[in-house]
Enzyme design. Structure first.
Site, PDB file in Angstrom:
ATOM      1  N   HIS A  61      90.254  66.809  42.671  1.00 15.90           N
ATOM      2  CA  HIS A  61      91.032  67.751  42.061  1.00 15.90           C
ATOM      3  C   HIS A  61      90.368  69.089  41.910  1.00 15.90           C
ATOM      4  CE1 HIS A  61      94.271  64.640  41.793  1.00 15.90           C
ATOM      5  NE2 HIS A  61      94.929  65.474  41.883  1.00 15.90           N
ATOM      6  N   LYS A 100      91.580  71.019  36.287  1.00 11.98           N
ATOM      7  CA  LYS A 100      92.143  69.795  36.074  1.00 11.98           C
ATOM      8  C   LYS A 100      91.055  69.101  35.081  1.00 11.98           C
ATOM      9  CE  LYS A 100      94.408  65.563  37.382  1.00 11.98           C
ATOM     10  NZ  LYS A 100      95.637  65.606  36.302  1.00 11.98           N
TER      11      LYS A 100
END
Length: 251
Positions: free
Chosen positions: A135, A139
């Site tokens: 990701h 994040k």
């Protein structure tokens, strides 16, 4: 449909666009600087609240909605050890609550394929399994909720696996951390979490034997697919009572 958006980051802004495109009204946007506005009076104006915030705030936001009788859709990850508590509160209050770790249709098809493949591997044997997820660097938590859902699907269907652990180099808020893949026990599933650039989300389940490698993989191209799924879930939830997830929506 009249909606409240809780959390006005990139997902919240995308949800706002899609609500407008589909003819819905946003009656309130709640973020960190006006969190006190998530109150009984404002919740009474809405048919549903859509919540994408942080692991530290999600549970309180969902509780507030349920306690004031407003249906709530949540996509926040990293707090799901308390999910049964919120589901129980929903049932106790006769409310409506929809939770998914990922609202992308393709990912939810992946969840189903993953469970089926794990069951088939359990019958034939001879394969080791691991999960990789990548990701964007914003994040902060690891592993992703999607990776956890994949791991739970394997554990439910593959008798050799009983739990998962996370290898997340460079990620501070990693759950069930191991220092290296070498520390993964035979009955554990390794989830390898990476944070790179602006990647919306890549998930891969890999089965490897002495002779071959079999993979299921999904790549999200943009956040719109997640926001659209959350809005469709909100449309589905309106007028209902109970606890729901993507399997209910897809059926």
């Amino acid at each position: 449909m009249k909606a409240i958006i809780i959390g006005y980051g990139k997902m919240g802004r995308e949800i706002e666009k899609i609500l407008a495109e589909r003819g819905h009204e946003v009656v309130l946007v709640v973020d960190a600087d006006n969190s006190a506005e998530l109150n009984a009076a404002n919740l009474a104006r809405a048919d549903v609240a859509i919540e994408f915030t942080t692991p530290a705030t999600a549970c309180a936001n969902i509780r507030t909605c349920l306690e004031h009788g407003t249906a709530v859709v949540s996509g926040t990850t990293g707090w799901t050890e308390r999910l049964p508590e919120m589901q129980a509160l929903c049932r106790q209050r006769g409310g409506a609550f929809f939770y998914a770790s990922n609202y992308c249709l393709g990912v939810n098809l992946l969840f189903r394929l993953n469970r089926q493949l794990a069951a088939m591997i359990d019958r034939v044997g001879g394969y080791e399994v691991r999960i990789g997820e990548t990701h964007h660097t914003q994040k902060k938590d690891a592993p992703s909720g999607t990776a956890i859902t994949l791991a739970e699907g394997i554990i439910d269907n593959l008798s050799a696996k009983r739990s998962w652990v996370n290898y997340a180099p460079g990620v501070e808020q990693a759950a069930h951390r191991v220092a290296s893949p070498a520390e993964v026990a035979p009955d554990q599933i390794e989830i390898d979490s990476r944070r790179e650039g602006m990647v919306p989300g890549i998930h891969t389940v890999t089965y490897e034997s002495e002779d071959d490698i079999l993979e299921l993989s999904h790549t999200i191209k943009n956040r719109r697919t997640l926001a659209l799924g959350a809005v469709i879930a909100a449309e589905f939830l309106c007028g209902k009572r109970g606890v729901f997830g993507m399997d209910d929506l897809l059926q």
